[in-house]
Design an enzyme around this catalytic site. Structure first.
Site, PDB file in Angstrom:
ATOM      1  N   GLU A 188       3.835  -3.701  16.123  1.00  0.00           N
ATOM      2  CA  GLU A 188       5.283  -3.757  15.921  1.00  0.00           C
ATOM      3  C   GLU A 188       5.987  -3.177  17.138  1.00  0.00           C
ATOM      4  O   GLU A 188       5.379  -2.427  17.913  1.00  0.00           O
ATOM      5  CB  GLU A 188       5.667  -2.878  14.716  1.00  0.00           C
ATOM      6  CG  GLU A 188       4.894  -3.157  13.462  1.00  0.00           C
ATOM      7  CD  GLU A 188       5.536  -4.252  12.629  1.00  0.00           C
ATOM      8  OE1 GLU A 188       6.749  -4.436  12.754  1.00  0.00           O
ATOM      9  OE2 GLU A 188       4.802  -4.936  11.907  1.00  0.00           O
ATOM     10  N   GLU A 193      -5.291  -6.389  -4.363  1.00  0.00           N
ATOM     11  CA  GLU A 193      -6.349  -6.624  -3.367  1.00  0.00           C
ATOM     12  C   GLU A 193      -5.794  -6.635  -1.940  1.00  0.00           C
ATOM     13  O   GLU A 193      -6.419  -6.121  -1.004  1.00  0.00           O
ATOM     14  CB  GLU A 193      -7.045  -7.964  -3.663  1.00  0.00           C
ATOM     15  CG  GLU A 193      -8.202  -8.286  -2.754  1.00  0.00           C
ATOM     16  CD  GLU A 193      -9.352  -7.307  -2.895  1.00  0.00           C
ATOM     17  OE1 GLU A 193     -10.028  -7.316  -3.927  1.00  0.00           O
ATOM     18  OE2 GLU A 193      -9.569  -6.491  -1.965  1.00  0.00           O
ATOM     19  N   GLY A 248      -1.812 -10.231   8.695  1.00  0.00           N
ATOM     20  CA  GLY A 248      -1.373 -11.590   9.025  1.00  0.00           C
ATOM     21  C   GLY A 248      -0.996 -12.302   7.740  1.00  0.00           C
ATOM     22  O   GLY A 248      -1.609 -12.090   6.686  1.00  0.00           O
ATOM     23  N   GLY A 279       1.707  -9.621  19.664  1.00  0.00           N
ATOM     24  CA  GLY A 279       2.147  -9.616  18.260  1.00  0.00           C
ATOM     25  C   GLY A 279       1.224  -8.846  17.335  1.00  0.00           C
ATOM     26  O   GLY A 279       1.364  -8.913  16.119  1.00  0.00           O
ATOM     27  N   LYS A 337       0.822  -1.223   0.000  1.00  0.00           N
ATOM     28  CA  LYS A 337       0.000   0.000   0.000  1.00  0.00           C
ATOM     29  C   LYS A 337       0.848   1.261   0.000  1.00  0.00           C
ATOM     30  O   LYS A 337       0.491   2.267  -0.611  1.00  0.00           O
ATOM     31  CB  LYS A 337      -0.953   0.025   1.195  1.00  0.00           C
ATOM     32  CG  LYS A 337      -0.253   0.068   2.551  1.00  0.00           C
ATOM     33  CD  LYS A 337      -0.802  -0.930   3.502  1.00  0.00           C
ATOM     34  CE  LYS A 337       0.293  -1.667   4.198  1.00  0.00           C
ATOM     35  NZ  LYS A 337      -0.046  -2.880   4.836  1.00  0.00           N
ATOM     36  N   VAL A 343      -5.169  -3.351   0.689  1.00  0.00           N
ATOM     37  CA  VAL A 343      -6.164  -2.690   1.543  1.00  0.00           C
ATOM     38  C   VAL A 343      -6.901  -3.749   2.352  1.00  0.00           C
ATOM     39  O   VAL A 343      -7.574  -4.602   1.793  1.00  0.00           O
ATOM     40  CB  VAL A 343      -7.192  -1.888   0.710  1.00  0.00           C
ATOM     41  CG1 VAL A 343      -8.146  -1.135   1.626  1.00  0.00           C
ATOM     42  CG2 VAL A 343      -6.493  -0.922  -0.229  1.00  0.00           C
ATOM     43  N   LYS A 364      -4.050   3.423   2.841  1.00  0.00           N
ATOM     44  CA  LYS A 364      -5.227   2.666   2.398  1.00  0.00           C
ATOM     45  C   LYS A 364      -6.374   3.621   2.038  1.00  0.00           C
ATOM     46  O   LYS A 364      -7.129   3.369   1.097  1.00  0.00           O
ATOM     47  CB  LYS A 364      -5.654   1.688   3.491  1.00  0.00           C
ATOM     48  CG  LYS A 364      -4.590   0.619   3.736  1.00  0.00           C
ATOM     49  CD  LYS A 364      -4.831  -0.147   5.021  1.00  0.00           C
ATOM     50  CE  LYS A 364      -3.717  -1.134   5.309  1.00  0.00           C
ATOM     51  NZ  LYS A 364      -3.784  -1.719   6.648  1.00  0.00           N
ATOM     52  N   ASP A 410      -0.344   4.092   8.155  1.00  0.00           N
ATOM     53  CA  ASP A 410      -0.740   2.884   7.431  1.00  0.00           C
ATOM     54  C   ASP A 410      -2.176   3.034   6.907  1.00  0.00           C
ATOM     55  O   ASP A 410      -2.466   2.747   5.744  1.00  0.00           O
ATOM     56  CB  ASP A 410      -0.626   1.684   8.386  1.00  0.00           C
ATOM     57  CG  ASP A 410      -1.195   0.415   7.798  1.00  0.00           C
ATOM     58  OD1 ASP A 410      -0.522  -0.207   6.970  1.00  0.00           O
ATOM     59  OD2 ASP A 410      -2.329   0.047   8.171  1.00  0.00           O
TER      60      ASP A 410
HETATM   61  P1  NAP Z   1       8.336  -8.734   5.768  1.00  0.00           P
HETATM   62  O1  NAP Z   1       7.930  -9.803   6.701  1.00  0.00           O
HETATM   63  O2  NAP Z   1       9.212  -7.641   6.242  1.00  0.00           O
HETATM   64  O3  NAP Z   1       9.073  -9.442   4.527  1.00  0.00           O
HETATM   65  C1  NAP Z   1       9.726  -8.726   3.521  1.00  0.00           C
HETATM   66  C2  NAP Z   1      10.491  -9.698   2.643  1.00  0.00           C
HETATM   67  O4  NAP Z   1      11.041  -8.962   1.558  1.00  0.00           O
HETATM   68  C3  NAP Z   1      11.654 -10.400   3.353  1.00  0.00           C
HETATM   69  O5  NAP Z   1      11.730 -11.745   2.953  1.00  0.00           O
HETATM   70  C4  NAP Z   1      12.882  -9.640   2.847  1.00  0.00           C
HETATM   71  O6  NAP Z   1      14.057 -10.417   2.726  1.00  0.00           O
HETATM   72  C5  NAP Z   1      12.430  -9.238   1.457  1.00  0.00           C
HETATM   73  N1  NAP Z   1      13.106  -8.025   1.044  1.00  0.00           N
HETATM   74  C6  NAP Z   1      12.993  -6.789   1.572  1.00  0.00           C
HETATM   75  N2  NAP Z   1      13.804  -5.930   0.921  1.00  0.00           N
HETATM   76  C7  NAP Z   1      14.428  -6.653  -0.023  1.00  0.00           C
HETATM   77  C8  NAP Z   1      15.402  -6.340  -1.008  1.00  0.00           C
HETATM   78  N3  NAP Z   1      15.909  -5.118  -1.113  1.00  0.00           N
HETATM   79  N4  NAP Z   1      15.837  -7.329  -1.836  1.00  0.00           N
HETATM   80  C9  NAP Z   1      15.355  -8.590  -1.710  1.00  0.00           C
HETATM   81  N5  NAP Z   1      14.420  -8.945  -0.792  1.00  0.00           N
HETATM   82  C10 NAP Z   1      13.983  -7.988   0.034  1.00  0.00           C
HETATM   83  O7  NAP Z   1       7.068  -8.043   5.090  1.00  0.00           O
HETATM   84  P2  NAP Z   1       5.554  -8.572   5.084  1.00  0.00           P
HETATM   85  O8  NAP Z   1       4.925  -8.290   6.406  1.00  0.00           O
HETATM   86  O9  NAP Z   1       5.486  -9.928   4.510  1.00  0.00           O
HETATM   87  O10 NAP Z   1       4.883  -7.515   4.082  1.00  0.00           O
HETATM   88  C11 NAP Z   1       5.125  -7.582   2.694  1.00  0.00           C
HETATM   89  C12 NAP Z   1       4.188  -6.589   1.987  1.00  0.00           C
HETATM   90  O11 NAP Z   1       2.850  -6.971   2.232  1.00  0.00           O
HETATM   91  C13 NAP Z   1       4.318  -5.147   2.468  1.00  0.00           C
HETATM   92  O12 NAP Z   1       4.136  -4.272   1.381  1.00  0.00           O
HETATM   93  C14 NAP Z   1       3.184  -5.003   3.458  1.00  0.00           C
HETATM   94  O13 NAP Z   1       2.723  -3.670   3.566  1.00  0.00           O
HETATM   95  C15 NAP Z   1       2.142  -5.867   2.792  1.00  0.00           C
HETATM   96  N6  NAP Z   1       1.143  -6.399   3.702  1.00  0.00           N
HETATM   97  C16 NAP Z   1       1.532  -7.066   4.826  1.00  0.00           C
HETATM   98  C17 NAP Z   1       0.572  -7.566   5.692  1.00  0.00           C
HETATM   99  C18 NAP Z   1       0.981  -8.312   6.925  1.00  0.00           C
HETATM  100  O14 NAP Z   1       0.095  -8.720   7.688  1.00  0.00           O
HETATM  101  N7  NAP Z   1       2.251  -8.538   7.176  1.00  0.00           N
HETATM  102  C19 NAP Z   1      -0.786  -7.372   5.406  1.00  0.00           C
HETATM  103  C20 NAP Z   1      -1.171  -6.695   4.239  1.00  0.00           C
HETATM  104  C21 NAP Z   1      -0.189  -6.215   3.390  1.00  0.00           C
HETATM  105  P3  NAP Z   1      14.799 -11.030   4.030  1.00  0.00           P
HETATM  106  O15 NAP Z   1      13.848 -12.065   4.565  1.00  0.00           O
HETATM  107  O16 NAP Z   1      16.048 -11.624   3.527  1.00  0.00           O
HETATM  108  O17 NAP Z   1      15.004  -9.880   4.958  1.00  0.00           O
END
Ligand code: NAP
Length: 455
Positions: free
Chosen positions: A211, A150, A323, A208, A126, A153, A226, A222
């Protein structure tokens, strides 16, 4: 086994893995909270996903920063050999790219690279879309590929597709969303257990839901990203993050929550996108929501988006807004759709910004307010206060003075707490009213100003 797609002549952007071969190569960028779940499902549910898409979705690789780092689920369900630190090469060989890295760079450059190479893209980012959506949508448009989002948001909740597609024949007037689970959990704990913000936030961190650095959630950033996306979709108008007025929950006190309860409300952090005769507005702020409104019943870390459309009337979309597993559901839904589009040589809906409505300044929003103030406890004060409101064109709906209610207990000797609820007024008029109230002698303190939404 999925039925093999019918081979056809090579189209623009066709690759060795195109429909004729019955396989689409998927590049996954990121193996974090969401990426890990997406990778696992692509492997474990490969047959079902392939049958639904019409071609096998082959996980070609997963780009990460550190491929050597131990991680849950990798080395068991997900073969470690799929991890790579060379995201660019991975993207270059893909038909479908799933961006789950987060952040602006290199996610933005990699999505551009994927689009330029003819791949369709699914992202949950987002922050990237709110900041750079238009350039990415234009690039996808020019290349004739899908850019789907999708999961960006409200996590698992289908809201982008309903607004873009199901409501394409209607006119959306307003969207009210609880789109940040952390803040909803915190406010819910404050409401249910009378905790103050700090206590509730600590609990959210322990469980959890928040953050270690909760700033992006607590300060509404955040939710604002959205809100920008929802407003753009709902009103067919580009609304950027900078155009979203944003106020988080850091100023919400236990007394605010108690006062809200006394007047039949709960405090929620809302993302609001609204169309008026003058244009559109998007804003994020804590708001009092009447207990009878469906959004008031959204508890814990759940999310919900309430849409008001001219013909459909009110609609509510409810579910888990974050999640890894819930979010992977939305990501994979987009991925299957993008694969289907590719197989028929078509594409999903493009960005729709044809209406180009004016985006209103922050102080043009019109809403109701609840103002809590400490005043001298003597006859005539209410009349003085009411006069200040009248001078600024703000009319009072209700006044409450109840010394025994929790938010009013313990004020200094000789003072009393007034709880004023106004009729709808412009933000600018209310701000001027508050400034003027601070300047009159009987007013000792304006303790809080909260907007009232969803009435
Ligand atoms: P995350 O846990 O921080 O994971 C990010 C991943 O991207 C990690 O595996 C990281 O590698 C990799 N990464 C980051 N920078 C990189 C780079 N420069 N080169 C290569 N790999 C890279 O993030 P997440 O929570 O899964 O969220 C991912 C996306 O989904 C975000 O845009 C977030 O806003 C969105 N989102 C998340 C949630 C949620 O509940 N978490 C919900 C809705 C949307 P390493 O593992 O090696 O560090």
């Amino acid at each position: 086994m999925p039925a093999a797609p019918t081979p056809g002549p090579l189209r623009k952007n066709a690759r060795a893995t195109d429909p004729g071969a019955g396989v689409l190569r998927v590049a996954l960028l990121g193996c974090g909270v969401v990426g890990t779940q997406v990778a696992q499902r692509l492997i474990e549910h490969a047959d079902d996903l392939g049958a639904r898409a019409g071609a096998r979705l082959e996980l070609a690789g997963i780009a990460v920063r550190d491929a050597a780092r131990p991680r849950d689920g990798v080395g068991t369900v997900v073969p470690r050999e799929l991890l790579t630190e060379d995201a660019e090469s991975l993207v270059d060989g893909a038909d479908l790219v799933v961006e789950l890295m987060g952040g602006i760079e290199p996610a933005r450059a990699l999505i551009h690279r994927a689009i330029a190479g003819g791949a369709s893209v699914v992202t949950a980012n987002k922050a990237l879309l709110a900041a750079h959506g238009p350039e990415l949508f234009e690039a996808a448009d020019a290349a004739g590929v899908d850019l789907s989002f999708e999961a960006a948001v409200a996590g698992a909740i289908p809201i982008v597709r309903p607004v873009r597609e199901s409501l394409a024949g209607d006119h959306v007037r307003r969207v009210l969303g609880i789109v940040n689970g952390t803040t909803n959990y915190v406010l819910d704990q404050m409401t249910t257990h009378g905790l103050d913000l700090e206590e509730a936030l600590k609990e959210a961190q322990t469980l959890g839901y928040a953050e270690a650095d909760p700033t992006a959630d607590v300060e509404g950033h955040d939710a604002a990203a959205k809100a920008a996306i929802l407003a753009s979709l709902a009103f067919h108008t580009r609304v950027s993050l900078a155009q979203v007025a944003c106020e988080g929950i850091s100023g919400v006190t236990a007394a605010d929550v108690a006062a809200a309860q006394q007047t039949g409300h709960v405090v929620k952090l809302l993302a609001i996108a609204e169309q008026t005769a003058e244009g559109v507005s998007a804003r994020v702020h804590p708001a009092l929501v009447p207990v009878a409104h469906p959004l008031a019943a959204v508890r814990g870390a759940f999310n919900a988006v309430f849409v008001e459309a001219d013909d459909a009337g009110p609609l509510m979309f409810y579910g888990q807004g974050a999640g890894g597993r819930p979010t992977s559901s939305a990501v994979l839904g987009d991925l299957v759709s993008a694969a289907r589009d590719r197989l028929v040589g078509g594409r999903g809906p493009r960005e729709s910004a044809y209406a180009s409505l004016p985006v209103l300044p922050h102080d043009a929003a019109v809403t109701r307010y609840q103002v809590r103030l400490v005043v001298a406890d003597r006859p005539g004060v209410l009349a003085q206060v009411a006069q200040v409101l009248a001078d600024h064109g703000v009319s009072i709906d209700t006044v409450r003075q109840a010394p025994d209610e929790p938010y009013a207990v313990g004020v200094a000797e000789g003072t009393a707490v007034l709880l004023l609820t106004t009729h709808a007024a412009r933000e600018a008029s209310l701000a001027a009213t508050v400034t003027a109230l601070r300047g009159i002698e009987p007013v000792r303190e304006i303790t809080s100003v909260l907007r009232v939404e969803g009435a």
